[in-house]
Design a protein around this motif. Structure first.
Motif, PDB file in Angstrom:
ATOM      1  N   THR A 147       0.887  -1.168   0.000  1.00 42.63           N
ATOM      2  CA  THR A 147       0.000   0.000   0.000  1.00 42.63           C
ATOM      3  C   THR A 147       0.921   1.212   0.000  1.00 42.63           C
ATOM      4  O   THR A 147       1.800   1.297  -0.834  1.00 42.63           O
ATOM      5  CB  THR A 147      -0.982  -0.019   1.187  1.00 42.63           C
ATOM      6  N   LYS A 148       0.769   2.099   0.942  1.00 38.68           N
ATOM      7  CA  LYS A 148       1.621   3.279   1.007  1.00 38.68           C
ATOM      8  C   LYS A 148       2.954   2.902   1.627  1.00 38.68           C
ATOM      9  O   LYS A 148       3.024   2.448   2.759  1.00 38.68           O
ATOM     10  CB  LYS A 148       0.923   4.359   1.831  1.00 38.68           C
ATOM     11  N   GLY A 149       4.023   3.080   0.859  1.00 42.10           N
ATOM     12  CA  GLY A 149       5.357   2.814   1.350  1.00 42.10           C
ATOM     13  C   GLY A 149       6.050   4.105   1.754  1.00 42.10           C
ATOM     14  O   GLY A 149       5.444   5.165   1.816  1.00 42.10           O
ATOM     15  N   THR A 150       7.349   3.993   1.997  1.00 41.12           N
ATOM     16  CA  THR A 150       8.171   5.141   2.369  1.00 41.12           C
ATOM     17  C   THR A 150       9.167   5.418   1.243  1.00 41.12           C
ATOM     18  O   THR A 150       9.975   4.549   0.907  1.00 41.12           O
ATOM     19  CB  THR A 150       8.944   4.858   3.674  1.00 41.12           C
ATOM     20  N   THR A 151       9.069   6.593   0.669  1.00 39.60           N
ATOM     21  CA  THR A 151      10.022   6.997  -0.359  1.00 39.60           C
ATOM     22  C   THR A 151      11.320   7.342   0.351  1.00 39.60           C
ATOM     23  O   THR A 151      11.398   8.335   1.064  1.00 39.60           O
ATOM     24  CB  THR A 151       9.495   8.213  -1.152  1.00 39.60           C
ATOM     25  N   ILE A 152      12.311   6.475   0.178  1.00 38.47           N
ATOM     26  CA  ILE A 152      13.552   6.672   0.928  1.00 38.47           C
ATOM     27  C   ILE A 152      14.621   7.417   0.131  1.00 38.47           C
ATOM     28  O   ILE A 152      15.602   7.895   0.706  1.00 38.47           O
ATOM     29  CB  ILE A 152      14.125   5.336   1.457  1.00 38.47           C
ATOM     30  N   TYR A 153      14.428   7.525  -1.192  1.00 37.17           N
ATOM     31  CA  TYR A 153      15.447   8.193  -1.991  1.00 37.17           C
ATOM     32  C   TYR A 153      14.864   8.547  -3.345  1.00 37.17           C
ATOM     33  O   TYR A 153      14.063   7.794  -3.904  1.00 37.17           O
ATOM     34  CB  TYR A 153      16.646   7.255  -2.196  1.00 37.17           C
ATOM     35  N   LYS A 154      15.264   9.692  -3.868  1.00 37.56           N
ATOM     36  CA  LYS A 154      14.944  10.047  -5.247  1.00 37.56           C
ATOM     37  C   LYS A 154      16.026  10.976  -5.748  1.00 37.56           C
ATOM     38  O   LYS A 154      16.560  11.802  -5.008  1.00 37.56           O
ATOM     39  CB  LYS A 154      13.561  10.666  -5.380  1.00 37.56           C
ATOM     40  N   VAL A 155      16.364  10.808  -7.017  1.00 38.04           N
ATOM     41  CA  VAL A 155      17.331  11.692  -7.649  1.00 38.04           C
ATOM     42  C   VAL A 155      16.995  11.769  -9.136  1.00 38.04           C
ATOM     43  O   VAL A 155      16.601  10.787  -9.760  1.00 38.04           O
ATOM     44  CB  VAL A 155      18.799  11.241  -7.425  1.00 38.04           C
ATOM     45  N   PHE A 156      17.123  12.988  -9.662  1.00 34.03           N
ATOM     46  CA  PHE A 156      16.827  13.241 -11.064  1.00 34.03           C
ATOM     47  C   PHE A 156      18.072  13.801 -11.732  1.00 34.03           C
ATOM     48  O   PHE A 156      18.885  14.466 -11.088  1.00 34.03           O
ATOM     49  CB  PHE A 156      15.652  14.210 -11.209  1.00 34.03           C
ATOM     50  N   PRO A 157      18.247  13.553 -13.041  1.00 26.29           N
ATOM     51  CA  PRO A 157      19.481  13.963 -13.713  1.00 26.29           C
ATOM     52  C   PRO A 157      19.867  15.435 -13.511  1.00 26.29           C
ATOM     53  O   PRO A 157      21.032  15.732 -13.255  1.00 26.29           O
ATOM     54  CB  PRO A 157      19.204  13.662 -15.179  1.00 26.29           C
ATOM     55  N   LYS A 158      18.900  16.349 -13.597  1.00 27.95           N
ATOM     56  CA  LYS A 158      19.261  17.772 -13.507  1.00 27.95           C
ATOM     57  C   LYS A 158      19.845  18.133 -12.131  1.00 27.95           C
ATOM     58  O   LYS A 158      20.536  19.133 -12.007  1.00 27.95           O
ATOM     59  CB  LYS A 158      18.063  18.668 -13.847  1.00 27.95           C
ATOM     60  N   GLU A 159      19.589  17.297 -11.120  1.00 29.10           N
ATOM     61  CA  GLU A 159      20.103  17.574  -9.782  1.00 29.10           C
ATOM     62  C   GLU A 159      21.587  17.222  -9.653  1.00 29.10           C
ATOM     63  O   GLU A 159      22.236  17.709  -8.717  1.00 29.10           O
ATOM     64  CB  GLU A 159      19.305  16.775  -8.741  1.00 29.10           C
ATOM     65  N   ILE A 160      22.113  16.425 -10.574  1.00 31.13           N
ATOM     66  CA  ILE A 160      23.509  15.993 -10.433  1.00 31.13           C
ATOM     67  C   ILE A 160      24.361  16.298 -11.665  1.00 31.13           C
ATOM     68  O   ILE A 160      25.532  15.962 -11.684  1.00 31.13           O
ATOM     69  CB  ILE A 160      23.609  14.497 -10.067  1.00 31.13           C
ATOM     70  N   ARG A 161      23.772  16.882 -12.690  1.00 32.33           N
ATOM     71  CA  ARG A 161      24.551  17.238 -13.893  1.00 32.33           C
ATOM     72  C   ARG A 161      25.588  18.274 -13.556  1.00 32.33           C
ATOM     73  O   ARG A 161      25.432  19.133 -12.744  1.00 32.33           O
ATOM     74  CB  ARG A 161      23.641  17.793 -14.974  1.00 32.33           C
TER      75      ARG A 161
END
Length: 161
Positions: A147-161
């Motif tokens: 059901t509802k989990g915990t988002t433990i991490y997210k990263v998108f390309p523009k954040e690390i380019r």
């Protein structure tokens, strides 16, 4: 505990007159997939299995992760059901995962990826961009019961380019 890595395919090319399913990655997509796969490869243990849409752009994106995470190719499965934009087949593929598997990586498409992240994660993401990488933990023993989990991490390309 179940862990899901969900990745939207990298930026694809519209340069060639091909069916949508056959479109390759743009150079930017190749660069982002290389960057993201290298950036994330030391952050987590490898998933036990990988499920990937059969579309060319998802396969090509997955190849960067397979290489840079040193994933076992025998644990990578290509599923036509993940060539899904509504999200219904994506949810079904996750919920049908064998319960002996505790960590799963999926390469898919939008709208399905963003909808899944917002339905099952606890952090709202307006849009998971191309090559977006999100990890959700579920405190369950059965994938069918997520059901509802915990988002433990997210990263998108523009954040690390």
């Amino acid at each position: 505990m179940k862990k899901l890595f969900i990745i939207r395919h990298a930026k694809s090319s519209w340069k060639y007159n091909l069916k949508d399913h056959d479109r390759p990655l743009k150079k930017r997509g190749e660069n982002d997939a290389e960057l993201l796969s290298k950036y994330t490869n030391e952050l987590f243990d490898n998933p036990e299995i990988v499920l990937c849409s059969t579309a060319n752009r998802t396969r090509l994106t997955a190849n960067y992760f397979i290489k840079n995470w040193n994933l076992d190719i025998e644990k990578v499965f290509y599923k036509s059901q993940l060539y899904d934009f509504s999200g219904l087949d994506l949810i079904q593929q996750v919920k049908q995962c064998d319960n002996s598997i505790n960590s799963l990586m999926i390469f898919g498409h939008n709208f399905a990826v963003t909808d899944f992240v917002n339905t099952f994660g606890n952090i709202y993401v307006e849009n998971v961009p191309t090559c977006g990488f999100v990890v959700i933990d579920f405190n369950v023993s059965s994938w069918a019961n997520i059901t509802k989990g915990t988002t433990i991490y997210k990263v998108f390309p523009k954040e690390i380019r």
